[in-house]
Each structure stands twice: as C-alpha cells, then as structure tokens.
Design a protein around this motif. Structure first.
Motif, PDB file in Angstrom:
ATOM      1  N   GLU A  82       0.821  -1.220   0.000  1.00  0.00           N
ATOM      2  CA  GLU A  82       0.000   0.000   0.000  1.00  0.00           C
ATOM      3  C   GLU A  82       0.852   1.265   0.000  1.00  0.00           C
ATOM      4  OE1 GLU A  82      -2.299  -1.054   3.421  1.00  0.00           O
ATOM      5  OE2 GLU A  82      -4.099  -1.354   2.221  1.00  0.00           O
ATOM      6  N   GLU A  88     -24.120  27.373   2.834  1.00  0.00           N
ATOM      7  CA  GLU A  88     -24.135  26.311   1.825  1.00  0.00           C
ATOM      8  C   GLU A  88     -22.740  25.698   1.608  1.00  0.00           C
ATOM      9  OE1 GLU A  88     -24.367  27.389  -2.447  1.00  0.00           O
ATOM     10  OE2 GLU A  88     -24.781  29.419  -1.734  1.00  0.00           O
ATOM     11  N   ASN A  89     -21.664  26.390   1.998  1.00  0.00           N
ATOM     12  CA  ASN A  89     -20.337  25.763   1.888  1.00  0.00           C
ATOM     13  C   ASN A  89     -20.265  24.486   2.727  1.00  0.00           C
ATOM     14  OD1 ASN A  89     -19.398  27.794   0.194  1.00  0.00           O
ATOM     15  ND2 ASN A  89     -18.593  29.028   1.882  1.00  0.00           N
ATOM     16  N   CYS A  94     -20.556  21.058   1.108  1.00  0.00           N
ATOM     17  CA  CYS A  94     -19.418  20.371   0.469  1.00  0.00           C
ATOM     18  C   CYS A  94     -18.654  19.688   1.602  1.00  0.00           C
ATOM     19  CB  CYS A  94     -18.458  21.353  -0.196  1.00  0.00           C
ATOM     20  SG  CYS A  94     -19.147  22.240  -1.574  1.00  0.00           S
ATOM     21  N   PRO A  95     -18.744  18.372   1.715  1.00  0.00           N
ATOM     22  CA  PRO A  95     -18.142  17.723   2.897  1.00  0.00           C
ATOM     23  C   PRO A  95     -16.652  18.012   3.045  1.00  0.00           C
ATOM     24  CG  PRO A  95     -19.564  16.197   1.715  1.00  0.00           C
ATOM     25  CD  PRO A  95     -19.462  17.421   0.854  1.00  0.00           C
ATOM     26  N   HIS A  96     -15.946  18.287   1.941  1.00  0.00           N
ATOM     27  CA  HIS A  96     -14.513  18.550   2.048  1.00  0.00           C
ATOM     28  C   HIS A  96     -14.109  19.956   1.626  1.00  0.00           C
ATOM     29  CE1 HIS A  96     -12.082  14.791   2.997  1.00  0.00           C
ATOM     30  NE2 HIS A  96     -13.234  14.698   3.570  1.00  0.00           N
ATOM     31  N   GLU A 115     -12.736  23.641   2.370  1.00  0.00           N
ATOM     32  CA  GLU A 115     -11.754  24.047   3.391  1.00  0.00           C
ATOM     33  C   GLU A 115     -12.174  25.402   3.971  1.00  0.00           C
ATOM     34  OE1 GLU A 115      -7.724  23.442   2.026  1.00  0.00           O
ATOM     35  OE2 GLU A 115      -8.091  21.339   1.634  1.00  0.00           O
ATOM     36  N   ARG A 157     -26.104   4.907   9.620  1.00  0.00           N
ATOM     37  CA  ARG A 157     -26.647   5.257   8.309  1.00  0.00           C
ATOM     38  C   ARG A 157     -28.170   5.030   8.271  1.00  0.00           C
ATOM     39  NH1 ARG A 157     -23.585   6.389   4.207  1.00  0.00           N
ATOM     40  NH2 ARG A 157     -21.775   5.584   5.326  1.00  0.00           N
ATOM     41  N   GLY A 174     -22.997  10.781   1.905  1.00  0.00           N
ATOM     42  CA  GLY A 174     -22.276  10.015   0.884  1.00  0.00           C
ATOM     43  C   GLY A 174     -20.940   9.456   1.310  1.00  0.00           C
ATOM     44  N   HIS A 175     -20.513   9.690   2.540  1.00  0.00           N
ATOM     45  CA  HIS A 175     -19.177   9.216   2.934  1.00  0.00           C
ATOM     46  C   HIS A 175     -19.296   8.174   4.040  1.00  0.00           C
ATOM     47  CE1 HIS A 175     -19.347  11.772   6.545  1.00  0.00           C
ATOM     48  NE2 HIS A 175     -19.703  12.782   5.782  1.00  0.00           N
ATOM     49  N   SER A 200     -19.219   0.935   4.944  1.00  0.00           N
ATOM     50  CA  SER A 200     -19.936  -0.252   4.462  1.00  0.00           C
ATOM     51  C   SER A 200     -18.977  -1.241   3.804  1.00  0.00           C
ATOM     52  CB  SER A 200     -21.034   0.166   3.481  1.00  0.00           C
ATOM     53  OG  SER A 200     -20.451   0.785   2.353  1.00  0.00           O
ATOM     54  N   LEU A 201     -17.771  -0.787   3.458  1.00  0.00           N
ATOM     55  CA  LEU A 201     -16.802  -1.655   2.785  1.00  0.00           C
ATOM     56  C   LEU A 201     -15.758  -2.213   3.755  1.00  0.00           C
ATOM     57  CD1 LEU A 201     -16.183   0.670  -0.301  1.00  0.00           C
ATOM     58  CD2 LEU A 201     -17.631  -1.364  -0.239  1.00  0.00           C
ATOM     59  N   SER A 239     -18.601  11.232  -3.762  1.00  0.00           N
ATOM     60  CA  SER A 239     -19.691  12.191  -3.574  1.00  0.00           C
ATOM     61  C   SER A 239     -19.340  13.327  -2.623  1.00  0.00           C
ATOM     62  CB  SER A 239     -20.952  11.474  -3.083  1.00  0.00           C
ATOM     63  OG  SER A 239     -20.696  10.913  -1.817  1.00  0.00           O
ATOM     64  N   ARG A 240     -18.310  13.143  -1.792  1.00  0.00           N
ATOM     65  CA  ARG A 240     -17.885  14.266  -0.946  1.00  0.00           C
ATOM     66  C   ARG A 240     -17.492  15.473  -1.800  1.00  0.00           C
ATOM     67  NH1 ARG A 240     -12.862  11.756   2.002  1.00  0.00           N
ATOM     68  NH2 ARG A 240     -12.538  11.238  -0.189  1.00  0.00           N
ATOM     69  N   TYR A 241     -17.041  15.182  -3.032  1.00  0.00           N
ATOM     70  CA  TYR A 241     -16.467  16.235  -3.872  1.00  0.00           C
ATOM     71  C   TYR A 241     -17.357  16.651  -5.036  1.00  0.00           C
ATOM     72  CZ  TYR A 241     -12.142  15.585  -1.321  1.00  0.00           C
ATOM     73  OH  TYR A 241     -11.195  15.533  -0.330  1.00  0.00           O
ATOM     74  N   THR A 254     -19.989  18.595  -5.459  1.00  0.00           N
ATOM     75  CA  THR A 254     -20.245  20.032  -5.610  1.00  0.00           C
ATOM     76  C   THR A 254     -18.964  20.782  -5.964  1.00  0.00           C
ATOM     77  OG1 THR A 254     -21.994  19.796  -3.964  1.00  0.00           O
ATOM     78  CG2 THR A 254     -21.276  22.036  -4.474  1.00  0.00           C
ATOM     79  N   GLN A 255     -17.868  20.387  -5.313  1.00  0.00           N
ATOM     80  CA  GLN A 255     -16.581  21.050  -5.577  1.00  0.00           C
ATOM     81  C   GLN A 255     -16.144  20.858  -7.030  1.00  0.00           C
ATOM     82  OE1 GLN A 255     -13.634  20.187  -2.585  1.00  0.00           O
ATOM     83  NE2 GLN A 255     -11.925  20.721  -3.924  1.00  0.00           N
ATOM     84  N   ARG A 263     -17.966  23.125  -9.275  1.00  0.00           N
ATOM     85  CA  ARG A 263     -17.452  24.495  -9.162  1.00  0.00           C
ATOM     86  C   ARG A 263     -16.122  24.663  -9.874  1.00  0.00           C
ATOM     87  NH1 ARG A 263     -17.765  26.449  -2.833  1.00  0.00           N
ATOM     88  NH2 ARG A 263     -19.996  26.167  -2.536  1.00  0.00           N
ATOM     89  N   GLN A 313     -20.371   6.008  -1.300  1.00  0.00           N
ATOM     90  CA  GLN A 313     -19.574   5.313  -0.289  1.00  0.00           C
ATOM     91  C   GLN A 313     -19.717   3.793  -0.383  1.00  0.00           C
ATOM     92  OE1 GLN A 313     -21.205   3.620   2.429  1.00  0.00           O
ATOM     93  NE2 GLN A 313     -23.174   4.124   1.469  1.00  0.00           N
ATOM     94  N   SER A 353       0.160   3.009  -5.968  1.00  0.00           N
ATOM     95  CA  SER A 353       0.798   2.038  -5.069  1.00  0.00           C
ATOM     96  C   SER A 353       0.782   0.671  -5.735  1.00  0.00           C
ATOM     97  CB  SER A 353       0.068   1.977  -3.731  1.00  0.00           C
ATOM     98  OG  SER A 353      -1.209   1.390  -3.893  1.00  0.00           O
ATOM     99  N   HIS A 395      -0.149  -1.938  -4.381  1.00  0.00           N
ATOM    100  CA  HIS A 395      -1.433  -2.514  -3.972  1.00  0.00           C
ATOM    101  C   HIS A 395      -2.556  -2.170  -4.958  1.00  0.00           C
ATOM    102  CE1 HIS A 395      -5.289  -2.204  -1.740  1.00  0.00           C
ATOM    103  NE2 HIS A 395      -4.899  -3.342  -1.198  1.00  0.00           N
TER     104      HIS A 395
END
Lengths: 373, 373
Positions: free
Chosen positions: A110, A204-205, A208-210, A212, A285, A298-299, A317-318, B66-68, B70-71, B74, B86, B113, B115
């Motif tokens: 990895e 609304e920002n 967006c889960p990620h 900054e 969930r 979604g995460h 879930s994985l 899906s976290r990204y 919306t980003q 943009r 997920q 990687s 892996h």
C-alpha cells in the motif's frame, strides 16, 4: 515543552510485536521492508521524511540519507542505520541492504510505488520480493495507554481552543480569518497546529463535505460547520466537527441536526469490542435513511486516528475491520443539502472493554447558538 | 481575496499538451490514468484529496466520490466526472471506467501504489495495463507566464514576511515561537501559510539539514538558519534559506558562509537552457570541495518548485534533467559541521532564455547581523 516520547523500550517492543505478526502471517518471508514514514516513526521514533526500515527475525536496519544522520543518532540511539550520500540513489542503497538478507523480503504494497517496486525487483535479483498489506497499520490500530493519553491531550487542546475562539466569534471575519485564530489558540495550548487543513464552512459551503476555508464572512448565513483537530508535538492528533448557528436558523436545520445527532448516538450505542465496524456504519446510516436523508450522506462513518488523521480502522460499508479495545476512531455522520447547508457532528471515540468512550466533552445534543461580536 | 485561477482554457490546453506528449512517448496506449492529486489539480483545477483522471485521445474523465461532487462542479465545469458513492470502492469505480477504453491504459508508476496496481490489474482483465513515468511532471517542470507570476508572488511574500519578522527578532523567543510569528506575517500578506514545515535552527541545530523547530531560544548560539517558504491560495510555493548571525560569530563561520555563497554563485553562473543539471550540481559542489568542506555537503543542490515544494527538475549528481527556459528551481548548497553550526543559502531561480534570474531580492553576499530586541 519537550517533544513527548513514549516510555523507554516502547519502540523496541513495537518492533518485536511486528516480528511476531510477521512470523504468524507471513512465515515464509525473512523480513519486511517498511516504506511508510509514519510506520517507521511508530516503530523507531525517527520522524524524517525519507527512510526505509528492514526488519525481520535476524535483521533490523534503518536506511536514510546524510541529511538525517544526526537526527537518527538523536532519535534512535542504538538502532543500526545505513546512511547513503547524495551520490547514491535510494534504490541502490536499498538493494545493497537487501542483498544481505537470506530469503525473501515483503514490501508494504500500500505504500511502495509501482515504480520503486519494479526498480527493486530488477536490481535485487537475488532477493525474491513478496507483498504485505497493513501489517504495521494493524498494530497501530490498537493504541497503548501512552498513545491514548496523547490523543486525549489532542482532543482537550482542540476543544478548549474551539470554545475560546467561538466565544469570541466576530461577524466581520472570514472563514479563513477564523481558521487562523483557531490555529493560534491551538498553538497557545501546545499544539504544533491543525492536524489537517480545517473545514470552516458558512451556510451552503457546509454542504461540500470537504470544503476548506474561503472568503465568506461568519454570519453571512445562519449555520457554520467547523471540522478541525490538533496535532501535538509527539505527532498524535484529534479530529472533531461541530455545526453551530450564528444567525437565523435555516429551514429544516433542526430536523437535520437532530437526525445527525441521533446517528452519532446509534453508532456509540453499538460500538464495543467484537462488533464489525461495517455494522456500526450501517446502524448510524439507517437513522439518516429513515429520516429520508440517505442520499445526502455520501461518505463513510469514520476512521481511526493516531499518528495520522486517517488510519486503520475504517468505519464504512466496505470495512472488514472489527472493533477492538484500544481503538480510537471518529464517528462523523453528516447530511449535506446542496445549495442550502450541511450538518456534520464528529466525535473521537475510544473503544473500551465495556463499550465506547467519547473523548471530547463538547456538548452536541443541541446546536450551539452563538452571538457575533 | 479570491483564489487565483489560471486564464480560461489553461487546464484544457494542459490536457491537450499531455495528450500530445502521450501520443509521442507512448503511442501504443489509449489513455493515461493519472493518480497524483497534484497532477490532477494541474490538469483540471480540481483540488480535492481523492481522485483519478483518465485521459487519452478519445477519453477524458475525472473519477472522485460524492464528498467532492459540488466542488468538482465548481472547479471543473464541463469536465466529465464519475462520482462514486460510499458503497463502491475506488478500485471498482476505476475498473468500470477503464472497461470503456479500447486498448491499453498506462498508470503513473511513481504514484500508484503496488497494492492499487495489483488490484486494478486483477479486476480490469480486459484492459492491459502499462506503466508511465513523469509524463505530467515533465510538463509541470516548465512554467508558463501565469505560473511564474504566482511563484514570484510567493517569493515576494516570503521575503517580506522574513524581513519584517527578523527586524523584530526577540532573544527570549524560541525557534517555535519565531516560526509562528513568521507564519502570521506570511498570512498577513495573503499566503495560506508555510509551504512546508519550516526549519528554524539555532546554532548546532543548523547542522541537521532537515531539523524543524524546537525549544531553543533565538540567541542561545551565534548563528540561526531559517529555511521557509510561502504557499499561496492558488497552490504555488516559494522555498528560501538564509543563515544569519544573532550573536557572537562562531569560529570558522565566515569562511563557511563565503564558501556556500560562492557555491550559489557558481551554480547561477552556469545555469542556462541546455546545461545538464548534474553539471550545475557539480560546479557548485566543486567550490565546496575545494574549500575542504566536501564531506559536509551531503544533499543535492536543488529541485524544481511550483505546486509542490519538491518537483521536477532535480539538481543533483544523479539527475538526467537538462535546464530549460521556464523552469523554476532552488539552488541551495550547504555546509553542516556536526555539533557546531550549519550554513545553507537557498535561492529560487527562474531559467530564462539568457541564463538564470534570481527571484528573491534578499541580500546574501554577507551574513545578516541581527540585533535581538
């Protein structure tokens, strides 16, 4: 404040545990070549950015370069080291060390790049290469008492800095300005700084889960999502999220908030040694799906924390991981309504023999309502 | 301040250049699977932490989660994207996209990687996988005008912050305290922060080329080595080093300083388009060797800077790179006397059609002598 280091003998004991795990899981290999610098720090205390560690029943050798010679003497007294000069490539230096091993060597699949693996394979013709996955990560997933103490400190520092900073919330400052003040408050309490680029997201920002940070002003919308953590000098981290109100409560906000909070509770109620972590993800969930927000989460539910912000084990879930006493993981469900707002609540949780202990004491049952100065 | 973005069409033009390079260097493959998130940011503008980009004459598709979502809308309007949930692994999602390619696909061997490569190879049975090295990095090594402007800004911000902070040097503060003040000064000028963990090293700490910061007080010894840089909101960085005097000059310091400074000059005098970068390293290294310090300069002479602090090209005895107009590289010889002190001087240098332009205007002919407040 001196950098905290684990009790004497800790690194050597970790290397012994790795040897035992290697002997059990891959008895056919003579040694493991550790490529991950975080794994190397865990096993030796060396915190440089370029190194490999060869370790097996009959071998234990750190490979690095002359930039780090003095640092290695300081951080790993007594550990055998091969220090190359700038005239020798890392691959060539590695091949020389591999040549002394009798038998095959496993690489961390990895972490090693395909490029380096192909080069080593070509050059180390006398040493059959095997692959290995997650051996050191598996050890790291379960924290010892000293490590748990380090993470507790990182959580306390993060929450104290958060409370101080948010008690002085200023309507005129931007997400970015707030992040700087929050980081200064972390550092004033002994942190090196943030453990990752924080998410400070107005309105609304937050959907967006990620996201900054950016230029929007605190108070431009009614809700504010803050995902932050502290990295302490010894390397251990925290990772928390709160969603707070800084103005008019958006429509549907409270229903979403209560759903997410109940999703945290559902995870904590189930989390204890022996439970598959994918079941914890599913339980959390389900709460969100039952409220009709399943498409907006979604995460994965969470991840281990320690020397890294994302490390084993995974709550998703994985995941094939099973909860074990000593794991410290995040539980962080969220609901993200595009163009409107997002709510995430994140706790750092220690798996104890009896269940789960939330390390933070920040309230979450109701959204904090903050007044702007 | 909005995040700077390149002129419209820049990302699409970069992808076209990549297609041309791929057709020239690997005409047998149908597409390249880009794994490096920095390479993806360069090619698409997407700055998230988890993505792949499949690109070839007949295909162009960003893969993320899906976290990204919306980003990505943009940052990359109009770019085809596959957004997994997920419940699907990154490998499975990648395999589905690969299945639509007719022909073989090259992976970035330096980034994927072992892996992930093995998993893709096993799952994408209908798509022969090939390897590729440094294709995007090769494009990134030569900067366009807009990029050079971004780096100039990062250099100016770094040197202004340095000058302000060092004009107010306080004897009672630690290396760590000074690093916080320096970072605040960078941010006050629009930087996101440091471009890497800075090295602020009092006295003998300067003899560890990759020391970071600690508790020693500024002024505890006579010399102070500072290696720092700014990361701007658009992602571009600077990387500079100065060694200054804050008290009694250590014995032999001036002789070492003048040697290192002459080693910088020797590199700059030689650097121009067409010159092998290993020759530049050798010319600089010869100055240090002739002064008798050859054993105390253990690292390469420098490296490219841009979206990363270390990127192509390399200036070292092992480099195959050749200077090209538009490259921006560091020149950073050093001499490290264990237990005593270290001297490093680092410039950020633009290769111009005529030669080399030093981007910083900080003086270096003599060591700065600073008075502690």
């Amino acid at each position: 404040m001196p950098t905290p280091t684990p009790p004497p003998g800790t690194h050597a004991a970790r290397r012994d545990r790795l040897r035992a795990a290697l002997a059990e899981q891959q008895p056919d290999v003579a040694a493991l070549l550790v490529d991950s610098t975080v794994n190397i720090a865990y096993l030796t205390g060396f915190t440089g950015s370029s190194a490999r560690l060869l370790i097996g029943p009959d071998v234990e050798r750190l490979l690095s370069d002359s930039r780090y010679a003095t640092q290695i003497e300081r951080q790993c007294p007594g550990l055998d080291a091969t220090i190359r000069t700038q005239a020798e490539s890392f691959v060539d230096s590695t091949v020389k060390v591999l040549a002394k091993v009798r038998g095959s060597v496993a690489v961390e699949a990895e972490h090693i790049s395909l490029h380096d693996f192909e080069k080593l394979k070509g050059a180390a013709a006398g040493t059959p290469l095997r692959t290995s996955d997650g051996l050191v990560e598996g050890l790291r997933a379960t924290k010892d008492e000293w490590e748990i103490e380090q993470i507790r400190t990182a959580v306390t520092v993060a929450e104290e800095a958060f409370t101080e900073t948010l008690n002085d919330l200023r309507g005129g400052e931007s997400e970015r300005d707030l992040s700087y003040r929050l980081e200064a408050a972390l550092r004033a309490r002994g942190a090196k700084g943030f453990s990752f680029a924080p998410i400070i997201a107005v309105g609304e920002n937050g959907a967006c889960p990620h996201y900054e940070v950016g230029d929007p002003k605190i108070g431009d919308a009614g809700s504010l999502l803050i995902d932050w953590g502290a990295r302490m000098p010894g390397g251990y981290v925290s990772d928390l999220t709160r969603t707070v109100l800084t103005g008019e409560e958006p429509e549907e906000f409270r229903r979403v908030y209560d759903t997410v909070n109940a999703a945290v509770d559902a995870a904590l109620a189930l989390l204890k040694p022996g439970v598959p972590l994918k079941d914890v993800d599913a339980a959390s969930r389900a709460v969100i799906a039952e409220a009709g927000y399943g498409d907006y989460f979604g995460h994965g539910l969470g991840h281990g924390i320690g020397l890294q912000v994302h490390e084993a084990a995974r709550l998703s879930s994985l995941s094939d991981d099973v909860a074990t006493a000593g794991m410290v993981v995040t539980v962080e469900p969220g609901v993200y309504l595009p163009g409107r707002f997002g709510v995430r609540i994140e706790e750092d949780v220690l798996v104890t023999p009896a269940g789960a202990e939330t390390l933070s004491s920040l309230p979450r049952a109701e959204p904090l309502r903050l007044r702007l100065a």
